[in-house]
Scaffold this motif. Sequence first.
Motif, PDB file in Angstrom:
ATOM      1  N   LEU A  40      13.356  -8.029  38.636  1.00  0.00           N
ATOM      2  CA  LEU A  40      12.517  -8.739  37.673  1.00  0.00           C
ATOM      3  C   LEU A  40      12.924 -10.202  37.646  1.00  0.00           C
ATOM      4  N   LYS A  41      11.989 -11.057  37.187  1.00  0.00           N
ATOM      5  CA  LYS A  41      12.269 -12.490  37.177  1.00  0.00           C
ATOM      6  C   LYS A  41      11.700 -13.137  35.923  1.00  0.00           C
ATOM      7  N   SER A  42      12.293 -14.277  35.576  1.00  0.00           N
ATOM      8  CA  SER A  42      11.811 -15.104  34.472  1.00  0.00           C
ATOM      9  C   SER A  42      11.456 -16.474  35.035  1.00  0.00           C
ATOM     10  N   ASN A  43      11.310 -17.468  34.171  1.00  0.00           N
ATOM     11  CA  ASN A  43      11.044 -18.831  34.641  1.00  0.00           C
ATOM     12  C   ASN A  43      12.260 -19.477  35.278  1.00  0.00           C
ATOM     13  N   THR A  44      13.447 -18.923  35.014  1.00  0.00           N
ATOM     14  CA  THR A  44      14.683 -19.574  35.452  1.00  0.00           C
ATOM     15  C   THR A  44      15.577 -18.692  36.312  1.00  0.00           C
ATOM     16  N   HIS A  45      15.420 -17.372  36.220  1.00  0.00           N
ATOM     17  CA  HIS A  45      16.327 -16.462  36.921  1.00  0.00           C
ATOM     18  C   HIS A  45      15.566 -15.297  37.561  1.00  0.00           C
ATOM     19  N   ALA A  46      16.230 -14.672  38.530  1.00  0.00           N
ATOM     20  CA  ALA A  46      15.745 -13.430  39.124  1.00  0.00           C
ATOM     21  C   ALA A  46      16.922 -12.462  39.194  1.00  0.00           C
ATOM     22  N   VAL A  47      16.648 -11.199  38.889  1.00  0.00           N
ATOM     23  CA  VAL A  47      17.699 -10.187  38.769  1.00  0.00           C
ATOM     24  C   VAL A  47      17.305  -8.944  39.557  1.00  0.00           C
ATOM     25  N   VAL A  48      18.279  -8.341  40.248  1.00  0.00           N
ATOM     26  CA  VAL A  48      18.094  -7.016  40.838  1.00  0.00           C
ATOM     27  C   VAL A  48      19.164  -6.081  40.285  1.00  0.00           C
ATOM     28  N   VAL A  49      18.747  -4.853  40.016  1.00  0.00           N
ATOM     29  CA  VAL A  49      19.652  -3.831  39.491  1.00  0.00           C
ATOM     30  C   VAL A  49      19.493  -2.591  40.360  1.00  0.00           C
ATOM     31  N   GLY A  50      20.601  -2.017  40.810  1.00  0.00           N
ATOM     32  CA  GLY A  50      20.541  -0.855  41.690  1.00  0.00           C
ATOM     33  C   GLY A  50      21.399   0.286  41.191  1.00  0.00           C
ATOM     34  N   LEU A  51      20.903   1.509  41.360  1.00  0.00           N
ATOM     35  CA  LEU A  51      21.657   2.711  41.023  1.00  0.00           C
ATOM     36  C   LEU A  51      22.380   3.181  42.265  1.00  0.00           C
ATOM     37  N   GLN A  52      23.698   3.136  42.235  1.00  0.00           N
ATOM     38  CA  GLN A  52      24.501   3.490  43.394  1.00  0.00           C
ATOM     39  C   GLN A  52      24.744   4.990  43.418  1.00  0.00           C
ATOM     40  N   ARG A  53      24.470   5.585  44.577  1.00  0.00           N
ATOM     41  CA  ARG A  53      24.581   7.041  44.708  1.00  0.00           C
ATOM     42  C   ARG A  53      25.912   7.399  45.362  1.00  0.00           C
ATOM     43  N   ARG A  54      26.618   8.361  44.766  1.00  0.00           N
ATOM     44  CA  ARG A  54      27.879   8.808  45.331  1.00  0.00           C
ATOM     45  C   ARG A  54      27.620   9.698  46.554  1.00  0.00           C
ATOM     46  N   GLU A  58      33.971  14.053  47.229  1.00  0.00           N
ATOM     47  CA  GLU A  58      34.555  13.569  45.981  1.00  0.00           C
ATOM     48  C   GLU A  58      35.546  12.439  46.237  1.00  0.00           C
ATOM     49  N   LEU A  59      36.033  12.325  47.479  1.00  0.00           N
ATOM     50  CA  LEU A  59      37.032  11.319  47.823  1.00  0.00           C
ATOM     51  C   LEU A  59      36.411   9.961  48.126  1.00  0.00           C
ATOM     52  N   SER A  60      35.102   9.921  48.281  1.00  0.00           N
ATOM     53  CA  SER A  60      34.449   8.676  48.682  1.00  0.00           C
ATOM     54  C   SER A  60      33.989   7.884  47.458  1.00  0.00           C
ATOM     55  N   SER A  61      33.711   6.608  47.691  1.00  0.00           N
ATOM     56  CA  SER A  61      33.206   5.750  46.628  1.00  0.00           C
ATOM     57  C   SER A  61      31.685   5.743  46.653  1.00  0.00           C
ATOM     58  N   TYR A  62      31.092   4.965  45.749  1.00  0.00           N
ATOM     59  CA  TYR A  62      29.635   4.836  45.727  1.00  0.00           C
ATOM     60  C   TYR A  62      29.166   3.957  46.875  1.00  0.00           C
ATOM     61  N   GLN A  63      27.970   4.271  47.386  1.00  0.00           N
ATOM     62  CA  GLN A  63      27.383   3.445  48.433  1.00  0.00           C
ATOM     63  C   GLN A  63      26.926   2.122  47.852  1.00  0.00           C
ATOM     64  N   ARG A  64      27.171   1.055  48.596  1.00  0.00           N
ATOM     65  CA  ARG A  64      26.774  -0.263  48.136  1.00  0.00           C
ATOM     66  C   ARG A  64      25.260  -0.382  48.119  1.00  0.00           C
ATOM     67  N   LYS A  65      24.743  -1.011  47.083  1.00  0.00           N
ATOM     68  CA  LYS A  65      23.302  -1.066  46.871  1.00  0.00           C
ATOM     69  C   LYS A  65      22.737  -2.482  46.992  1.00  0.00           C
ATOM     70  N   ILE A  66      23.518  -3.480  46.595  1.00  0.00           N
ATOM     71  CA  ILE A  66      23.051  -4.864  46.566  1.00  0.00           C
ATOM     72  C   ILE A  66      23.889  -5.693  47.535  1.00  0.00           C
ATOM     73  N   PHE A  67      23.210  -6.548  48.315  1.00  0.00           N
ATOM     74  CA  PHE A  67      23.879  -7.371  49.317  1.00  0.00           C
ATOM     75  C   PHE A  67      23.519  -8.841  49.099  1.00  0.00           C
ATOM     76  N   ASP A  68      24.509  -9.708  49.238  1.00  0.00           N
ATOM     77  CA  ASP A  68      24.226 -11.138  49.181  1.00  0.00           C
ATOM     78  C   ASP A  68      23.828 -11.612  50.578  1.00  0.00           C
ATOM     79  N   ILE A  69      22.774 -12.414  50.654  1.00  0.00           N
ATOM     80  CA  ILE A  69      22.283 -12.952  51.917  1.00  0.00           C
ATOM     81  C   ILE A  69      22.733 -14.393  52.094  1.00  0.00           C
TER      82      ILE A  69
END
Length: 268
Positions: A40-54, A58-69
């Motif tokens: 979602l975005k406003s006049n000044t910012h843009a935001v992304v939100v992701g649900l990370q799936r395990r 049980e020994l592993s961490s969550y998969q990364r969902k958001i990446f910086d370009i």
Amino acid sequence: MITSGIYDNDITVWSPQGRLHQVEYAMEAVKRQGSASVGLKSNTHAVVVGLQRRAASELSSYQRKIFDIDEHMGISISGLTADARVLCKWLRTECLNYHYVYEGRPLIGRLVKKIADKHQSNTQRAGRRPYGVGLLIVGYDSLGPHLYETDPSGNYYDYKAQSIGARSQSARTYLEKHFQTFEKASRDELIRHGLRALRECLTEKKNEKDKEPDTLDEFNCSVGVVGVDEKFHILDADELKSFLATIDQNIDKEESETQTTEKMDTKV
């Protein structure tokens, strides 16, 4: 009787109904295999939100969902993570090449068109398959904040707010109800709206072995932000935890503002 199986053995084969079944299968991978992402975005910012799936272990961490370009741009993914990493690397290379030649940052819209063309090229050549991933791309350039969606077919769309992935319709319903308040929302309000929309995608656990999260915490979700005088970055655990603790803050006030806006639009 002719079945669809005859027409889905190759990406370049059309069915009698004018459909490319393998492209449709790739788009289903975004809906079924990818956990939800909200932008979602406003006049000044843009935001992304992701649900990370395990992962299954049980020994592993969550998969990364958001990446910086780049400093002005980031993505959230839904679908096959391996395909997303390839596209992420390609986008980073494009930004580096542009910066090397022009000593600046490329416009978000131009990069989105290029990545959509890359998606599309894999739908018309035999021996290849479509990328099984959808992207929510956010960025800020000289034209302001941006939110785009790309899909495996090569289409891309400009949005005020959007959600993709499993059970994303629930988040989309929330966004459709509140999007009129996003334009003038502050950075923090925008993040809380994104978290509330993502929360709508959660389901109750069926049993103890169910891996799907039923509540949001600082480990199973992530937030990326970019805007005026703010480079794209992913919130750290402490900052995210503070937003989750106040996720319902001012919700009554915001809902009343939404209802007032809807009444004014009805009168007009």
